[in-house]
Design a protein around this motif. Structure first.
Motif, PDB file in Angstrom:
ATOM      1  N   CYS A   1       0.843  -1.204   0.000  1.00 14.82           N
ATOM      2  CA  CYS A   1       0.000   0.000   0.000  1.00 14.82           C
ATOM      3  C   CYS A   1       0.881   1.259   0.000  1.00 14.82           C
ATOM      4  O   CYS A   1       2.068   1.199   0.313  1.00 14.82           O
TER       5      CYS A   1
ATOM      6  N   SER B   1       0.835   3.695   1.962  1.00 18.53           N
ATOM      7  CA  SER B   1       0.897   4.296   3.281  1.00 18.53           C
ATOM      8  C   SER B   1       0.055   5.568   3.374  1.00 18.53           C
ATOM      9  O   SER B   1      -0.237   6.204   2.368  1.00 18.53           O
ATOM     10  N   CYS B   2      -0.326   5.895   4.589  1.00 20.55           N
ATOM     11  CA  CYS B   2      -1.073   7.129   4.850  1.00 20.55           C
ATOM     12  C   CYS B   2      -1.041   7.376   6.354  1.00 20.55           C
ATOM     13  O   CYS B   2      -0.346   6.674   7.083  1.00 20.55           O
TER      14      CYS B   2
ATOM     15  N   VAL C   1      -0.953   4.507   8.986  1.00 24.58           N
ATOM     16  CA  VAL C   1       0.086   3.486   9.061  1.00 24.58           C
ATOM     17  C   VAL C   1       0.418   3.221  10.529  1.00 24.58           C
ATOM     18  O   VAL C   1       0.548   4.145  11.325  1.00 24.58           O
TER      19      VAL C   1
ATOM     20  N   MET D   1       1.153  -4.627   3.850  1.00 28.66           N
ATOM     21  CA  MET D   1       0.175  -3.565   4.079  1.00 28.66           C
ATOM     22  C   MET D   1       0.449  -2.814   5.372  1.00 28.66           C
ATOM     23  O   MET D   1       0.911  -3.394   6.333  1.00 28.66           O
TER      24      MET D   1
ATOM     25  N   CYS E   1      -1.609  -1.187   7.599  1.00 24.95           N
ATOM     26  CA  CYS E   1      -2.487  -1.184   8.784  1.00 24.95           C
ATOM     27  C   CYS E   1      -3.679  -2.120   8.590  1.00 24.95           C
ATOM     28  O   CYS E   1      -3.795  -2.776   7.558  1.00 24.95           O
TER      29      CYS E   1
ATOM     30  N   VAL F   1      -6.770  -1.420   7.992  1.00 22.19           N
ATOM     31  CA  VAL F   1      -7.879  -0.964   7.155  1.00 22.19           C
ATOM     32  C   VAL F   1      -8.032  -1.885   5.948  1.00 22.19           C
ATOM     33  O   VAL F   1      -9.087  -2.453   5.730  1.00 22.19           O
TER      34      VAL F   1
END
Ligand code: SF4
Length: 354
Positions: A258, A260-261, A264, A293, A295, A297
């Motif tokens: 992913c 990230s955002c 994370v 990934m 996290c 979510v």
């Protein structure tokens, strides 16, 4: 999309401005709490970028964010996480009402890693596209019935072939609804750019798609490279410079990670993804999918479909083989375990080959 912690106002303002300076028309920021929403108000004051908010679980936060941003994205697959006693229809009605009051647009953002379970159960587990499509179409129908018109849709998967198919099928049924395109968890450059390019070339060349995002796993200081990659792909398509006949190596190692955002779980995520890429090079020609990934979510869902999956916790990493959780490992232990599991899979592959 910013990958900084939203509550870290300095870092998020800097990243939002850097993305806007690199040519981003809209910058998305994750909001999961009141604290995030308060920080967002300050970020709004200090940046010129057009802002969009990514809401995942707490849909009620739209009251705090809609007055300060231009667009809100909600994920139909996570609406049931908050107030499960309320129907998704009631929640969408609430979202549309508040967005309408604040002249704020909405994106219905369906993602392969978190599809509405009620839709998924209706279809064969091997068909991941129909539940995504039905979820998006149902939400469009409801928004239309509410008279809410300022919305668009995204249907994202980590497999470019599925992104092409699901967006084509959606556009065939709802050519009137704007589409935001993206290959989710596309991974690190250059592979992540190639995956995204193949999907965009096939869709945009057919007039499908209104906005795009290139999701790349990059350290924060290099996040602006997503914008450069997106602009280059659009330029090339416009000039007829396409590569779509390239077979993306179904026979080779497919690394999904992913971008990230703010959600994370541990800042070491990007480095972990890069280490997995290095570690697994020796299996590059084997038909194996590994997902990394940031996290919970999209972590659990996206790793279910991979041969081996890692999704991050605050101080541990969940390691999975398909849908089976093998355990939680410290960040400095998990690579060793991953290699052990990868070697077992490689052995199985060699044994199964004549
Ligand atoms: S999986 Fe988590 S950390 Fe990664 S982009 Fe999605 S929400 Fe952000």
């Amino acid at each position: 999309m910013c990958a900084t912690k939203t509550t870290d106002i300095e870092a998020t303002v800097a990243q939002a401005n850097a993305l806007a300076a690199a040519g981003a028309d809209v910058v998305r920021i994750a909001v999961d709490s009141r604290r995030d929403a308060e920080a967002l108000a300050e970020i709004r004051r200090r940046t010129q970028a057009n802002l969009s908010v990514d809401l995942q679980e707490n849909y009620r936060l739209i009251c705090d964010v809609a007055p300060v941003v231009d667009k809100v994205r909600y994920n139909p697959g996570h609406l049931d996480h908050h107030e499960p006693q309320r129907s998704w229809q009631e929640k969408v009605r609430f979202l549309a009402e508040v967005a309408g009051e604040n002249d704020c647009a909405i994106r219905v953002g369906v993602n392969c890693g978190s599809v509405d379970p009620a839709k998924r159960e209706k279809y064969d587990p091997s068909d991941s596209i129909s539940p995504m499509l039905e979820s998006a179409l149902d939400h469009c129908e409801l928004l239309d019935s509410l008279g809410f018109t300022r919305y668009c849709v995204s249907l994202k998967d980590s497999d470019p072939a599925k992104v092409i198919e699901v967006n084509r099928r959606f556009a065939a049924q709802r050519p009137d609804v704007p589409l935001h395109l993206g290959v989710t968890e596309a991974g690190m450059p250059p592979e992540g750019v190639l995956k995204t390019r193949i999907a965009f070339e096939q869709l945009i060349s057919r007039g499908i798609g209104d906005t795009i995002r290139v999701s790349l796993t990059l350290p924060n200081p290099r996040k602006h490279e997503e914008i450069a990659a997106g602009r280059q792909i659009l330029e090339d398509i416009a000039a007829g410079r396409v590569r779509s006949v390239v077979d993306f190596g179904r026979g080779g190692l497919n690394l999904i990670s992913c971008p990230s955002c703010s959600r994370v779980e541990n800042e070491a995520f990007v480095e972990l993804a890069e280490q997995v890429k290095e570690l697994t090079r020796y299996a590059a020609d084997r038909p194996i999918t590994i997902a990394v990934m940031g996290c919970r979510v999209n972590g659990p869902g996206e790793t279910d479909d991979a041969d081996l999956g890692l999704w991050c916790g605050p101080n541990f990493v969940n390691l999975k083989r398909g849908g089976e959780l093998l355990g939680r490992f410290a960040y400095d232990e998990v690579l060793g375990r991953l290699k052990e599991e990868l070697d077992k899979i490689l052995e199985d592959i060699s044994r199964s080959r004549p």
